[in-house]
Design an enzyme around this catalytic site. Structure first.
Site, PDB file in Angstrom:
ATOM      1  N   LYS A  49     -17.063 -21.171 -17.714  1.00 20.26           N
ATOM      2  CA  LYS A  49     -16.235 -20.876 -16.632  1.00 20.26           C
ATOM      3  C   LYS A  49     -15.199 -19.628 -17.191  1.00 20.26           C
ATOM      4  O   LYS A  49     -14.594 -19.151 -16.135  1.00 20.26           O
ATOM      5  CB  LYS A  49     -15.156 -22.090 -16.492  1.00 20.26           C
ATOM      6  CG  LYS A  49     -16.072 -23.180 -16.196  1.00 20.26           C
ATOM      7  CD  LYS A  49     -16.978 -23.083 -14.859  1.00 20.26           C
ATOM      8  CE  LYS A  49     -17.877 -24.249 -14.588  1.00 20.26           C
ATOM      9  NZ  LYS A  49     -18.553 -25.084 -15.393  1.00 20.26           N
ATOM     10  N   TYR A 262     -24.157 -37.908 -12.057  1.00 22.62           N
ATOM     11  CA  TYR A 262     -23.200 -36.921 -12.589  1.00 22.62           C
ATOM     12  C   TYR A 262     -22.604 -37.514 -13.993  1.00 22.62           C
ATOM     13  O   TYR A 262     -21.970 -38.495 -13.561  1.00 22.62           O
ATOM     14  CB  TYR A 262     -22.353 -36.342 -11.678  1.00 22.62           C
ATOM     15  CG  TYR A 262     -21.489 -35.369 -12.409  1.00 22.62           C
ATOM     16  CD1 TYR A 262     -21.720 -34.118 -12.751  1.00 22.62           C
ATOM     17  CD2 TYR A 262     -20.158 -35.772 -12.515  1.00 22.62           C
ATOM     18  CE1 TYR A 262     -20.929 -33.217 -13.443  1.00 22.62           C
ATOM     19  CE2 TYR A 262     -19.149 -34.896 -13.253  1.00 22.62           C
ATOM     20  CZ  TYR A 262     -19.475 -33.655 -13.638  1.00 22.62           C
ATOM     21  OH  TYR A 262     -18.853 -32.708 -14.098  1.00 22.62           O
ATOM     22  N   TYR A 288     -23.830 -31.373 -19.217  1.00 23.02           N
ATOM     23  CA  TYR A 288     -24.586 -30.241 -18.860  1.00 23.02           C
ATOM     24  C   TYR A 288     -25.638 -29.912 -19.790  1.00 23.02           C
ATOM     25  O   TYR A 288     -26.902 -29.968 -19.594  1.00 23.02           O
ATOM     26  CB  TYR A 288     -23.669 -29.373 -18.468  1.00 23.02           C
ATOM     27  CG  TYR A 288     -22.582 -29.454 -17.370  1.00 23.02           C
ATOM     28  CD1 TYR A 288     -22.912 -29.027 -15.964  1.00 23.02           C
ATOM     29  CD2 TYR A 288     -21.324 -29.847 -17.377  1.00 23.02           C
ATOM     30  CE1 TYR A 288     -22.043 -29.432 -15.151  1.00 23.02           C
ATOM     31  CE2 TYR A 288     -20.249 -30.059 -16.525  1.00 23.02           C
ATOM     32  CZ  TYR A 288     -20.929 -29.715 -15.326  1.00 23.02           C
ATOM     33  OH  TYR A 288     -19.927 -30.075 -14.181  1.00 23.02           O
TER      34      TYR A 288
HETATM   35  C1  LIG Z   1     -19.615 -26.032 -14.986  1.00 22.89           C
HETATM   36  C2  LIG Z   1     -20.498 -26.252 -16.091  1.00 22.89           C
HETATM   37  C3  LIG Z   1     -22.021 -25.854 -15.935  1.00 22.89           C
HETATM   38  C4  LIG Z   1     -22.695 -25.393 -14.516  1.00 22.89           C
HETATM   39  O1  LIG Z   1     -22.481 -24.348 -14.117  1.00 22.89           O
HETATM   40  P1  LIG Z   1     -22.182 -24.015 -12.400  1.00 22.89           P
HETATM   41  O2  LIG Z   1     -21.970 -22.917 -12.353  1.00 22.89           O
HETATM   42  O3  LIG Z   1     -21.256 -25.001 -11.891  1.00 22.89           O
HETATM   43  O4  LIG Z   1     -23.560 -24.412 -11.997  1.00 22.89           O
HETATM   44  C5  LIG Z   1     -22.995 -26.005 -17.103  1.00 22.89           C
HETATM   45  N1  LIG Z   1     -22.640 -26.310 -18.341  1.00 22.89           N
HETATM   46  C6  LIG Z   1     -21.179 -26.511 -18.550  1.00 22.89           C
HETATM   47  C7  LIG Z   1     -20.739 -27.167 -19.915  1.00 22.89           C
HETATM   48  C8  LIG Z   1     -20.352 -26.779 -17.456  1.00 22.89           C
HETATM   49  O5  LIG Z   1     -18.933 -26.883 -17.818  1.00 22.89           O
END
Ligand SMILES: *Cc1c(COP(=O)(O)O)cnc(C)c1O
Length: 332
Positions: A49, A262, A288
């Protein structure tokens, strides 16, 4: 060099390192695995992010924003990094965090990103699962406006055309590293959720003239749904860059690795976390990057790649999540 025609703030540490996974590569006869360390991007323990927020916060400043509003799950990494960026720039920050079904454990409800949000000085609004987060933010924005503030609302994951520019920049950065180090990659593997990372990276690689398949491991959706979400955003980004549209064949997603939903842990995710930590000293996250890495390992095992390939894993961060999941990661 290509330039991205949008304003940007410097919030992160660039370029992020590009490293071979040496001990892991000794373990299998297979493609050579590398990692791009976007978990080392800076901003309160790092993650993907940061790149998005560099463009989003520049936009917020241009619009005279005084308070940032964004939304996500209870353990949202995007929310935590937004809180950090707001603190660094000196803006207010309000986070709208939705409960995730089945994750009521005390560590999930209090530790990890939630603990960091408090330290970073954000105001947290806790909402039940299934609540309309956009509506909640819009309502709060009205109140803030009435009291003389200028609210700036960012979508879940920061994944609009402005935020996705961060991953266009990542594509250009990677192209430069590959050129400097005379490296090529046959594929890139990453976690895909709100889609800005995969969409931005695809547009950025195309802008740099590179045609490398980007394989998205979904964390909450079917491949079909995820692919159309990614493709729509790629095209929006390419319109903003005045670039030709990528064909839909370039958007590839796998949906067999996220399990029950999720944030719901899977056995493969736990094994992938342990493997990356014990062999590479690399900390993945349960929601993720752990699931994406489990997907990568499974694709390797099933011969998806040629043994002579070189494959890049994009580590998107999320590390504070391990503390929120100690109930399923701890061995005691
Ligand atoms: C938000 C996030 C993602 C996914 O990225 P997107 O742009 O939302 O598809 C992947 N890994 C982590 C650790 C995240 O926080």
């Amino acid at each position: 060099m290509h330039k991205i025609p949008l304003a940007k703030l410097e919030l992160g540490h660039w370029p992020t390192p590009l490293e071979p996974m040496l001990r892991l590569n000794q373990m299998h006869q297979g493609p050579e695995l590398w990692v791009k360390r976007d978990d080392c991007s800076g901003l309160a323990m790092g993650g993907n992010k940061t790149r998005k927020l560099e463009y989003l916060l520049a936009d917020a400043q241009q619009q005279g924003g005084t308070t940032l509003l964004t939304a996500g799950g209870v353990q949202s990494n995007h929310a935590r990094q937004t809180a950090a960026a707001a603190a660094k720039i000196g803006l207010g920050c309000e986070l709208f965090l939705e409960q995730v079904d089945g994750l009521g454990e005390p560590d999930y409800q209090h530790s990890g990103n939630l603990l960091l949000n408090q330290l970073l000085g954000a105001r947290v609004h806790q909402l039940p699962a299934g609540q309309n987060l956009d509506e909640a933010m819009a309502l709060r924005a009205q109140t803030l406006t009435a009291s003389g503030q200028v609210p700036y609302i960012m979508p879940v994951g920061g994944s609009n055309v402005v935020g996705a520019m961060g991953y266009v920049a990542c594509g250009l950065e990677l192209a430069q590293q590959m050129q400097d180090q005379s490296l090529t990659f046959n594929a890139i593997v990453l976690a895909t959720g709100s889609a800005g990372t995969q969409a931005g990276l695809l547009a950025g690689l195309a802008l740099a003239g590179l045609d490398i398949p980007v394989l998205g491991i979904t964390v909450s959706r079917s491949s079909e749904e995820q692919c159309s979400k990614v493709l729509a955003l790629v095209h929006e980004v390419q319109d903003r860059l005045s670039q030709p549209h990528l064909h839909e064949d370039h958007v590839i997603c796998f949906d067999q690795y996220y399990g029950a939903g999720y944030g719901q842990p899977t056995q493969q995710m736990v094994e992938a976390l342990r493997l990356a930590a014990s062999l590479e000293g690399l900390l993945l996250d349960p929601v993720y990057s752990g699931k994406a890495f489990a997907g990568l390992l499974d694709l390797v095992r099933h011969g998806y790649f040629y043994p002579s390939d070189r494959v890049l894993f994009l580590h998107t961060g999320g590390t504070p999540g391990v503390f929120a999941y100690s109930h399923c990661l701890s061995e005691s």
